[in-house]
Design a protein around this motif. Structure first.
Motif, PDB file in Angstrom:
ATOM      1  N   LEU A  91      -1.042   5.576  -5.956  1.00 58.96           N
ATOM      2  CA  LEU A  91      -1.707   4.020  -5.926  1.00 58.96           C
ATOM      3  C   LEU A  91      -2.425   3.518  -4.861  1.00 58.96           C
ATOM      4  O   LEU A  91      -3.475   3.497  -4.525  1.00 58.96           O
ATOM      5  N   LEU A  92      -1.196   2.881  -3.672  1.00 60.05           N
ATOM      6  CA  LEU A  92      -1.866   2.062  -3.050  1.00 60.05           C
ATOM      7  C   LEU A  92      -2.554   3.200  -1.748  1.00 60.05           C
ATOM      8  O   LEU A  92      -3.510   2.221  -1.244  1.00 60.05           O
ATOM      9  N   ASN A  93      -2.310   3.837  -1.525  1.00 59.43           N
ATOM     10  CA  ASN A  93      -3.253   5.153  -0.457  1.00 59.43           C
ATOM     11  C   ASN A  93      -4.510   5.365  -0.923  1.00 59.43           C
ATOM     12  O   ASN A  93      -5.235   5.825  -0.254  1.00 59.43           O
ATOM     13  N   LEU A  94      -4.717   4.986  -2.015  1.00 55.15           N
ATOM     14  CA  LEU A  94      -6.092   5.423  -3.043  1.00 55.15           C
ATOM     15  C   LEU A  94      -7.470   3.976  -2.133  1.00 55.15           C
ATOM     16  O   LEU A  94      -8.592   4.361  -2.019  1.00 55.15           O
ATOM     17  N   ARG A  95      -6.675   3.089  -1.297  1.00 54.65           N
ATOM     18  CA  ARG A  95      -8.058   2.347  -0.821  1.00 54.65           C
ATOM     19  C   ARG A  95      -8.369   3.295   0.313  1.00 54.65           C
ATOM     20  O   ARG A  95      -9.637   2.497   0.753  1.00 54.65           O
TER      21      ARG A  95
ATOM     22  N   ALA B 259       2.389 -11.092   7.020  1.00 57.01           N
ATOM     23  CA  ALA B 259       4.267 -11.224   6.675  1.00 57.01           C
ATOM     24  C   ALA B 259       5.362 -10.793   6.462  1.00 57.01           C
ATOM     25  O   ALA B 259       6.202 -10.862   6.577  1.00 57.01           O
ATOM     26  N   GLN B 260       4.777 -10.635   4.836  1.00 57.55           N
ATOM     27  CA  GLN B 260       6.471 -10.272   3.688  1.00 57.55           C
ATOM     28  C   GLN B 260       5.922  -8.650   3.863  1.00 57.55           C
ATOM     29  O   GLN B 260       6.453  -8.731   2.742  1.00 57.55           O
ATOM     30  N   LEU B 261       5.076  -8.304   4.495  1.00 53.52           N
ATOM     31  CA  LEU B 261       5.562  -6.856   4.242  1.00 53.52           C
ATOM     32  C   LEU B 261       7.010  -6.285   4.407  1.00 53.52           C
ATOM     33  O   LEU B 261       7.049  -5.028   3.747  1.00 53.52           O
ATOM     34  N   PRO B 262       8.086  -6.633   5.631  1.00 54.90           N
ATOM     35  CA  PRO B 262       9.000  -6.293   5.468  1.00 54.90           C
ATOM     36  C   PRO B 262       9.966  -6.291   3.944  1.00 54.90           C
ATOM     37  O   PRO B 262      10.363  -5.206   3.833  1.00 54.90           O
ATOM     38  N   ASP B 263       9.656  -7.893   3.218  1.00 55.16           N
ATOM     39  CA  ASP B 263      10.584  -7.862   2.290  1.00 55.16           C
ATOM     40  C   ASP B 263       9.926  -6.921   0.798  1.00 55.16           C
ATOM     41  O   ASP B 263      10.830  -6.397  -0.130  1.00 55.16           O
ATOM     42  N   TYR B 264       8.423  -7.286   0.862  1.00 48.88           N
ATOM     43  CA  TYR B 264       7.991  -5.548  -0.493  1.00 48.88           C
ATOM     44  C   TYR B 264       7.748  -4.688  -0.427  1.00 48.88           C
ATOM     45  O   TYR B 264       7.337  -3.228  -1.150  1.00 48.88           O
ATOM     46  N   ALA B 265       8.052  -4.038   1.123  1.00 50.04           N
ATOM     47  CA  ALA B 265       8.051  -2.474   1.584  1.00 50.04           C
ATOM     48  C   ALA B 265       8.158  -1.738   0.628  1.00 50.04           C
ATOM     49  O   ALA B 265       7.813  -0.734  -0.319  1.00 50.04           O
ATOM     50  N   ALA B 266       9.698  -1.870   0.129  1.00 50.40           N
ATOM     51  CA  ALA B 266      10.413  -0.914  -0.548  1.00 50.40           C
ATOM     52  C   ALA B 266       9.716  -0.753  -1.953  1.00 50.40           C
ATOM     53  O   ALA B 266       9.828   0.848  -2.528  1.00 50.40           O
TER      54      ALA B 266
ATOM     55  N   LEU C 255      -6.263   1.974   6.561  1.00 49.31           N
ATOM     56  CA  LEU C 255      -4.885   1.245   6.744  1.00 49.31           C
ATOM     57  C   LEU C 255      -3.550   2.096   6.510  1.00 49.31           C
ATOM     58  O   LEU C 255      -4.010   3.412   6.224  1.00 49.31           O
ATOM     59  N   PRO C 256      -2.291   1.875   7.084  1.00 44.18           N
ATOM     60  CA  PRO C 256      -1.431   2.757   6.863  1.00 44.18           C
ATOM     61  C   PRO C 256      -1.104   3.083   5.756  1.00 44.18           C
ATOM     62  O   PRO C 256      -1.134   2.653   5.127  1.00 44.18           O
ATOM     63  N   GLN C 257      -0.794   4.528   5.689  1.00 44.44           N
ATOM     64  CA  GLN C 257      -0.825   5.534   4.451  1.00 44.44           C
ATOM     65  C   GLN C 257       1.208   5.193   4.232  1.00 44.44           C
ATOM     66  O   GLN C 257       2.098   4.887   4.813  1.00 44.44           O
ATOM     67  N   TRP C 258       1.222   5.025   2.801  1.00 46.30           N
ATOM     68  CA  TRP C 258       2.562   4.373   2.287  1.00 46.30           C
ATOM     69  C   TRP C 258       3.050   5.176   1.438  1.00 46.30           C
ATOM     70  O   TRP C 258       2.217   6.773   1.843  1.00 46.30           O
ATOM     71  N   HIS C 259       4.392   6.338   1.959  1.00 42.53           N
ATOM     72  CA  HIS C 259       5.179   7.879   1.383  1.00 42.53           C
ATOM     73  C   HIS C 259       6.463   6.932  -0.085  1.00 42.53           C
ATOM     74  O   HIS C 259       6.908   6.291   0.831  1.00 42.53           O
TER      75      HIS C 259
ATOM     76  N   THR D 155      10.461  -1.722  10.284  1.00 45.84           N
ATOM     77  CA  THR D 155       9.868  -1.893   9.069  1.00 45.84           C
ATOM     78  C   THR D 155       8.890  -0.601   9.304  1.00 45.84           C
ATOM     79  O   THR D 155       8.449   0.809   8.363  1.00 45.84           O
ATOM     80  N   PHE D 156       7.727  -0.857  10.660  1.00 47.97           N
ATOM     81  CA  PHE D 156       6.566   0.106  10.364  1.00 47.97           C
ATOM     82  C   PHE D 156       7.349   1.816  10.543  1.00 47.97           C
ATOM     83  O   PHE D 156       6.290   2.593   9.871  1.00 47.97           O
ATOM     84  N   ASN D 157       7.894   2.540  11.476  1.00 48.16           N
ATOM     85  CA  ASN D 157       8.202   3.465  11.507  1.00 48.16           C
ATOM     86  C   ASN D 157       9.756   3.819  10.608  1.00 48.16           C
ATOM     87  O   ASN D 157       9.713   5.467  10.069  1.00 48.16           O
ATOM     88  N   GLY D 158      10.120   2.911   9.695  1.00 50.42           N
ATOM     89  CA  GLY D 158      10.808   3.404   8.721  1.00 50.42           C
ATOM     90  C   GLY D 158       9.609   4.118   7.405  1.00 50.42           C
ATOM     91  O   GLY D 158      10.383   4.758   6.701  1.00 50.42           O
ATOM     92  N   TYR D 159       9.475   2.993   7.173  1.00 48.66           N
ATOM     93  CA  TYR D 159       8.412   3.605   6.265  1.00 48.66           C
ATOM     94  C   TYR D 159       6.640   3.887   6.060  1.00 48.66           C
ATOM     95  O   TYR D 159       6.838   4.643   5.506  1.00 48.66           O
TER      96      TYR D 159
END
Length: 340
Positions: A61-65, A46-53, A87-91, A121-125
């Motif tokens: 680190l998160l992509n190690l998952r 739910a809070q993905l858009p708020d903590y994405a940045a 899971l989706p890859q962070w950049h 959020t998804f296309n942006g991050y």
């Protein structure tokens, strides 16, 4: 039964009772979670858009998952997210911290041919290339492009509230809806198109936003909210895209199209086929399929993984495998993830 319903809207058009299963699921989840509480997974989704940045800064680190099996196993044990699913890859560098040059609010309001691009959020991050490409196409067509921001900029991007609705957090979704109205209403008043890339996000402006008790403003916004291909098809019909069409490069690969459930429910698949046919050499073929099986976070959950894959294997994935050199077009971020 409600747990297995993905709330994908795919049944909405044909239901003889007129029941909107997606809204029913939100209503159910709101009451169920109020009684039983939200899990950590609920809050993360739910809070993905708020903590994405913030999370994007920790991308390595998160992509190690996805690369360390033990971490995937722990994420299933602690969060209920299937270890079998990436899971989706962070950049660290994404659309919102490395945007192309676009117009300000005042500039687009004064422009002769202005358009507002609603970057989710998804296309942006996670898939910034899509957002950059959308800006490039619109500017090549001669439009003054403004990327939607909050009316009172607090450093965070504008969010439709879809992730909160999917988790039954209706009040938090309403807060997001109020920000959307405050930001986008001035453009609607001027008749400026609001164009989105992710169907579940953009079409929230034409559906759920209207039933949140925010008065008549959402209806005005809904009347000017368009999916990317819908907008292009409309503008082409008015004879305003000859400049763009002349710049399109040819393709020599087969093109397959998978329609998002929201697009099917709103009869918005045909404009995609129309736009793809403008590309020299393109002969897009629609994959006759139901939901891809992801439906937002549904397919990521360990308890739903097998059902998700069974849905995908009904027709979608066999069709993709049958044409291995094809360009596969899918507007939905979770659809693309399932196919990939």
């Amino acid at each position: 039964a409600m747990d297995l319903c993905v709330g994908c809207k795919g049944c909405k058009r044909d239901c003889p009772t007129g029941v909107d299963m997606a809204k029913m699921k939100v209503e159910f989840l709101q009451h169920y979670k109020a009684k039983h509480g939200h899990t950590l997974k609920d809050r993360l989704v739910a809070q993905l858009p708020d903590y994405a940045a913030w999370a994007a800064r920790l991308a390595p680190l998160l992509n190690l998952r996805n690369r360390i099996p033990l971490l995937a196993t722990l994420s299933e044990k602690w969060l209920g997210l299937s270890a079998k699913r990436s899971l989706p890859q962070w950049h660290a560098q994404h659309f919102f911290n490395a945007p192309v040059k676009t117009a300000t609010r005042d500039e687009v309001l004064a422009a002769e041919r202005g358009v507002v691009l609603f970057v989710d959020t998804f296309n942006g991050y996670f898939e910034s290339g899509n957002a950059h490409a959308a800006v490039k196409v619109l500017q090549a067509a001669g439009y003054t492009v403004h990327v939607a921001t909050k009316a009172q900029d607090d450093g965070k991007h504008l969010c439709c509230g879809r992730t909160y609705l999917a988790s039954g957090m209706v009040e938090q979704a309403k807060e997001k809806a109020r920000e959307v109205v405050q930001s986008l209403l001035p453009f609607a008043h001027k008749g400026i198109a609001i164009v989105g890339l992710e169907p579940s996000c953009l079409l929230t402006l034409r559906d759920e936003l209207l039933v949140m008790g925010l008065g008549s403003a959402p209806q005005q916004i809904a009347e000017h909210a368009w999916l990317f291909e819908e907008f292009l098809a409309r503008e082409a019909k008015a004879g305003r895209l000859e400049r763009l069409k002349a710049q399109l490069k040819a393709v020599d690969q087969p093109v397959l199209l998978h329609g998002h459930c929201h697009q099917k429910a709103f009869d918005a698949v045909s404009p995609i086929l129309e736009v793809l046919r403008w590309i020299p050499g393109a002969q897009p073929q629609l994959i006759e399929s139901s939901c891809c099986g992801m439906a937002g976070s549904f397919g990521y959950e360990a308890s739903h993984f097998e059902v998700s894959m069974q849905m995908a294997e009904l027709s979608l994935l066999p069709a993709v495998r049958a044409v291995p050199n094809a360009i596969v077009v899918a507007d939905g971020t979770s659809c693309r993830h399932q196919i990939a």
